[in-house]
Design a protein around this motif. Structure first.
Motif, PDB file in Angstrom:
ATOM      1  N   CYS A 103      -0.471  -1.357  -8.675  1.00  0.00           N
ATOM      2  CA  CYS A 103      -0.646  -0.014  -9.243  1.00  0.00           C
ATOM      3  C   CYS A 103       0.565   0.860  -8.879  1.00  0.00           C
ATOM      4  O   CYS A 103       1.314   0.553  -7.943  1.00  0.00           O
ATOM      5  N   ASP A 104       0.748   1.967  -9.604  1.00  0.00           N
ATOM      6  CA  ASP A 104       1.884   2.853  -9.335  1.00  0.00           C
ATOM      7  C   ASP A 104       1.830   3.409  -7.915  1.00  0.00           C
ATOM      8  O   ASP A 104       2.859   3.555  -7.251  1.00  0.00           O
ATOM      9  N   GLY A 105       0.617   3.751  -7.475  1.00  0.00           N
ATOM     10  CA  GLY A 105       0.469   4.338  -6.136  1.00  0.00           C
ATOM     11  C   GLY A 105       1.006   3.417  -5.061  1.00  0.00           C
ATOM     12  O   GLY A 105       1.796   3.823  -4.196  1.00  0.00           O
ATOM     13  N   LYS A 106       0.594   2.153  -5.132  1.00  0.00           N
ATOM     14  CA  LYS A 106       1.038   1.207  -4.109  1.00  0.00           C
ATOM     15  C   LYS A 106       2.553   1.013  -4.186  1.00  0.00           C
ATOM     16  O   LYS A 106       3.249   1.078  -3.178  1.00  0.00           O
ATOM     17  N   LYS A 107       3.056   0.756  -5.372  1.00  0.00           N
ATOM     18  CA  LYS A 107       4.491   0.393  -5.415  1.00  0.00           C
ATOM     19  C   LYS A 107       5.390   1.544  -4.980  1.00  0.00           C
ATOM     20  O   LYS A 107       6.430   1.317  -4.372  1.00  0.00           O
ATOM     21  N   LYS A 108       4.986   2.795  -5.261  1.00  0.00           N
ATOM     22  CA  LYS A 108       5.817   3.910  -4.806  1.00  0.00           C
ATOM     23  C   LYS A 108       5.606   4.150  -3.294  1.00  0.00           C
ATOM     24  O   LYS A 108       6.553   4.468  -2.574  1.00  0.00           O
TER      25      LYS A 108
END
Ligand code: BJ8
Length: 430
Positions: A145-150
């Motif tokens: 997900c975007d949250g994890k990767k950022k």
């Protein structure tokens, strides 16, 4: 436990006072949620012990392993193949966090409206509360997900230990190729970090260990199909959470012993709750340790959780690794193929997850599905719509829940869950 391990925690740089406070809160929660359950199988004694020593004896074991030259590898996602870590004599540890700690510190780096799981692992690190993160030699992230990767970008700035794998968003041939290549690169990275060569024999040995663990977890899952259910959903969830931390060989032995006991219960027709108790499947975002909130609410409302279509659950152990590989690269390909069969909401389209939910509901004889999304977990929050349509079309009632780790909404959730169970019991929805 505290006094004996203080020196070790200090050497890992933990915030001793805050850590002491965390252990006290966890011990109370465990007492209230777990040890107060009636009619638990005796075999849960081992898992109670593991939890009581989760920041104690297990950390001693990890530090001893490091002294023997083994690396501690932290992971966040079931797409990362545990076999590869064992093949370099590494110890694999799941680092997802299921408690609201260090929130204030975490929110200095990431927005308030980030899912509790991400805030949790950031908070554990920033507040100096996680001996696992401190012991790790390498932490493997992934572009899910975007949250994890950022968040991993920031987590790497703070820890200097993060290696990110690129997980595709689609599962066609291109995605398969990309992921296989990522697994090849991970194999190189792990060899560099540990100084160990990955050989076919090491991979074969690792595959046997991890598949045996998966088989034991599948055995536990199958036992939950019986009515009366021989084990509570809370205890089964705990076992699944422990599977990410414990020594895999010891864990498998202890879980199989517990399953022997559950087999006896089934033969005798005895269960942890009366026959006919309303059976629910939970599906959605992962519940990292010590997130026991929803199971505790459901089972405190007269229902029983019979399965988890989740990563702390069936997605973790549902498929075995094909052990018929003949070369190292063939093994890596088979690992990639196994994990590409996991149906996470980070993928599009993700129709196979809908099939998984329906199949699991039928196998486990669930009478309703409770869809669980962590607040701000966009993939699961949005996929809930399609899950609802699919589940209701299959004739099963569906309850959609979005929540976080705090207990502020516990009363409100309990009212909704009680009403859902009552509707099923009264046959208003079926
Ligand atoms: S395979 S579910 S373990 S990515 S809860 S951080 S998705 S916003 S954890 Fe996961 Fe692998 Fe998928 Fe499983 Fe993001 Fe949602 Fe937070 Fe999540």
């Amino acid at each position: 436990m505290s006094e004996n391990y203080r020196e070790m925690w200090a050497s890992l740089g933990l915030n001793l006072d805050a850590h002491q406070g965390l252990l006290a809160v966890l011990s109370d929660a465990y007492q209230n949620i777990y040890l107060s359950q009636k009619n638990r199988p005796a075999g849960m004694g081992y898992f109670d012990f593991v939890i009581s020593e989760v920041h104690g004896l297990r950390i001693v074991e990890l530090l001893d392993a490091k002294k023997e030259g083994k690396a501690i590898i932290g992971t966040f996602c079931v797409y990362v193949p545990e076999e590869l870590i064992l093949a370099v004599d590494g110890v694999s540890i799941g680092l997802c966090a299921g408690a609201d700690v260090g929130t204030e510190e975490a929110e200095k780096y990431i927005p308030r409206n980030t899912c509790a799981l991400i805030k949790g692992f950031m908070g554990f690190k920033l507040a100096g509360l996680c001996p696992y993160i401190e012991s790790a030699d390498l932490i493997i992230g992934e572009t899910t997900c975007d949250g994890k990767k950022k968040a991993y970008e920031i987590f790497d700035e703070i820890t200097n230990k993060v290696y990110v794998m690129e997980l595709p968003n689609k599962k066609g041939e291109d995605g398969r190729r990309l992921w296989t290549n990522e697994i090849r690169k991970l194999a190189v990275k792990l060899s560099q970090v540990t100084g160990r060569q990955i050989t076919i024999d090491k991979l074969r040995g690792a595959a046997v260990i991890v598949n045996a663990k998966r088989r034991a977890l599948k055995r536990l899952s199958a036992l939950r199909a019986h009515d009366p259910v021989p084990i509570s959903g809370l205890d089964a969830l705990l076992i699944n959470q422990v599977s990410f931390y414990d020594d895999p060989v010891r864990f498998t032995t202890k879980l199989n012993e517990l399953c022997d006991e559950l087999d006896r219960r089934v033969r005798e027709g005895s269960g942890v709750v009366p026959k006919g108790t309303t059976r629910l499947l939970v599906s959605g975002s992962p519940m990292a340790i010590p997130n026991w909130k929803l199971h505790s609410i459901i089972e405190g409302s007269g229902g029983i959780v019979v399965g988890e279509e989740a990563c702390v659950g069936e997605r973790n152990f549902g498929a075995l690794l094909d052990e018929g590989f003949s070369t190292v690269d063939d093994a890596l390909q088979k690992m990639a193929d196994r994990s590409m069969g996991i149906n996470c909401a980070c993928f599009t389209p993700n129709d196979d997850r809908l099939t998984d939910i329906k199949n699991l509901s039928s196998t486990l004889r669930a009478q309703g599905v409770v869809h669980y999304a962590l607040q701000f977990c966009t993939p699961y929050m949005i996929e809930a719509y399609r899950a609802k349509t699919a589940v209701e079309a299959a004739g099963l009632p569906f309850l959609r829940i979005e929540t976080d780790y705090s207990l502020e909404d516990a009363g409100q959730l309990k009212t909704r869950v009680e009403a859902f169970i009552e509707m099923i019991r009264d046959g208003i929805v079926s």
